[in-house]
Write an enzyme that holds these catalytic residues in place. Sequence first.
Site, PDB file in Angstrom:
ATOM      1  CB  THR A  28      -0.945  -0.068   1.132  1.00  0.00           C
ATOM      2  OG1 THR A  28      -0.198   0.052   2.428  1.00  0.00           O
ATOM      3  CG2 THR A  28      -2.141  -1.028   1.056  1.00  0.00           C
TER       4      THR A  28
ATOM      5  CE  LYS B   1       0.252  -3.476   3.215  1.00  0.00           C
ATOM      6  NZ  LYS B   1      -0.580  -2.476   4.216  1.00  0.00           N
TER       7      LYS B   1
ATOM      8  CB  THR C 280      -3.439  -3.596   7.526  1.00  0.00           C
ATOM      9  OG1 THR C 280      -4.337  -3.165   8.420  1.00  0.00           O
ATOM     10  CG2 THR C 280      -3.195  -5.170   7.801  1.00  0.00           C
TER      11      THR C 280
ATOM     12  CD  GLU D  24       2.342   4.203   6.574  1.00  0.00           C
ATOM     13  OE1 GLU D  24       2.125   4.700   7.875  1.00  0.00           O
ATOM     14  OE2 GLU D  24       1.945   3.273   6.232  1.00  0.00           O
TER      15      GLU D  24
ATOM     16  CG  ASN E  22      -0.029   8.337   8.908  1.00  0.00           C
ATOM     17  OD1 ASN E  22      -0.570   7.444   8.422  1.00  0.00           O
ATOM     18  ND2 ASN E  22       1.177   8.571   9.531  1.00  0.00           N
TER      19      ASN E  22
END
Lengths: 389, 389
Positions: free
Chosen positions: A152, A174, A185, A265, A384
């Site tokens: 993702t 992932k 997730t 991230e 985010n």
Amino acid sequence: MSVTGAAGFVAAGVTAGLKSSGRPDLALVVNTGPDQVAAAVFTTNRVKAAPVLWSQQAVRDGRLHAVVLNSGGANACTGPEGFADTHRTAEHVAAALGGRDGVEVGAGDVAVCSTGLIGTRLPMDLLTAGVTDAAAALSEEGGAAAAGAIMTTDTVPKTARYVDEGWSVGGMAKGAGMLAPGLATMLVVITTDAVLDAEAADAHLRKACATSFERVDSDGCMSTNDTVVLMSSGASGFRPTPHDFQAALDETCHDLAMQLLRDAEGASHDIAIEVQHAASEADALEVARSVARNNLFKCAVFGGDPNWGRVLAAIGTTAADFEPDRIDVAFNGVEVCRDGAIGEDRSLVDLSGRDVRVVVNLRNGRHGATIWTNDLTYDYVKENAEYST
Amino acid sequence: MSVTGAAGFVAAGVTAGLKSSGRPDLALVVNTGPDQVAAAVFTTNRVKAAPVLWSQQAVRDGRLHAVVLNSGGANACTGPEGFADTHRTAEHVAAALGGRDGVEVGAGDVAVCSTGLIGTRLPMDLLTAGVTDAAAALSEEGGAAAAGAIMTTDTVPKTARYVDEGWSVGGMAKGAGMLAPGLATMLVVITTDAVLDAEAADAHLRKACATSFERVDSDGCMSTNDTVVLMSSGASGFRPTPHDFQAALDETCHDLAMQLLRDAEGASHDIAIEVQHAASEADALEVARSVARNNLFKCAVFGGDPNWGRVLAAIGTTAADFEPDRIDVAFNGVEVCRDGAIGEDRSLVDLSGRDVRVVVNLRNGRHGATIWTNDLTYDYVKENAEYST
């Protein structure tokens, strides 16, 4: 090599059209036997996505024939309709695989994993067409494509392989954390051709997860969809000792967990919080997590500041057994805090590299533990804040 | 009007030179009586700064003559030497005030509060000279100067006043949260000329804090220095009913708490998380705090995204009594989640203003609670990454 790094597995990754980006978004991993042993661990979040509720049931008998995974939608908080979508996905996989290699496949032999936004239904026509395509594309070289299709916000695919004499373990992942993943997730599929019974598979997997994925705590948030599946084909005909298999699984899980950490991230530092000389392992973990989840500490690391005061303030919020005036704290080898007070010169600490090691010595026992986390950065906030808008 | 808004108090705020900015950094608040009743609550962090350890002892007899507060250094994690510094500060205040108004003052009648960086010693020569200056500057108009001298990253001074017939309450505060402040410690001094005994003062203060400062949860981090002091001079000669005094104190604390929230470092939204229909107040608080501390949710609000999926994922990490498929969530009046699944159109939600109200209806009981927090922004990361470097 990914999930096809172990004998007895075929896989595929295709583009079903679930992602607006048009990138691959559907993976299928199939165990071609002779055994179909399986175990899985799932998120402890009480708000569980439909595929988690489904897969918990599917793996209960210690047996799975296949795992289907989609990115582009988490199918979480989607009510009874979302659960029906997952059921239909499993039925479709079973139908697509039935008869292949002369094997009967039921929906209950298929685990389903989904990742992406919470609270939106999946486009089932695209998804089922994608399953048909994936079943047609299955191959022993499909592991890399499968690993790519579950990404993702990941910037790189994550795969692992462990090879021993005559048997091996493969895996893909992932996401960015386990009990505490980022918005993404964490999904993990691990395969092995070692001969293994279901009960042992479950015990080995729980043990390996407890010291790998469960100790990566990227941002303290826990997903609705986290899943780790282990499947054994027994295709090697070799039954390793429990010790040897645990070591292989531990190494595979640790390898994948560190890849998740490094791709968290927006992060600019990977931080290991090592707590030493705690009264118990539980104390060590509680102290390490309190630091790993402290936003002020995480911002300080981003700013290149070895702010041991924030480390002590975090430790002070725990119920662990310690004396505040006996704690030592080192950043990258420089003991900036001794006896809970000012230690070596903080200007000696170099935080310019990506790796940061914070050692907290409680001087209160014989136990230790390490939690891995990341810093809190502009890019974390940006990714985010913008994810679903 | 600040702390001199109640009769029987004098105050001062001066520049001792503790801050490199050269701004005021030392405040003194003195109770001129006739009563010298006092109560205080302190951080529950187990790593307590020297002034907290000192002031806990000083207030134990329900009596304080003065509070001295400094910004420019928290005197936390400074070992026995730091505690000696606090002791010396209190001695110096007692000496400076002794004989004034014909009153004997001991160090044990002086509470000390400090705020600023953890892990650095205070320049005691500057500090004691500042105390002498402050004692000389004490006046009934000194409340505003005192409120200004305790600011650190605050952008505005925080003061409050409550006036009833014949008696009043005054107060000042600095910081951004209580049990969970930002890098800035929260310090609060509340004064009253109402007649009050020490036991009642303590009970009233604990009750008022529990529903005000303790429900502001700006970033989940807990300081080593948080202190709230209440002093009563009894100068009005009026003894309000317990109900009336509690109401006045509640309103004063709530007023100051909301000022702290609105000045939280780097925040662009003030968020109220209201949990309704929980099985208990404890459940309501646990659920509200889980949302308030969720970085993904806080980033989403910064991005203007009514991401109810992250709200549900946060709730799912709690042990509160609820059924996932009965939860409703509204953002600013739009019920974007119903029965734990997709509700009204999220595009109807307007998050462009500073105030955001998230209502979580657990539909599982008769209890409720509200926690206030802020969003997670670039500026939050910036301020907390650069603070000490």
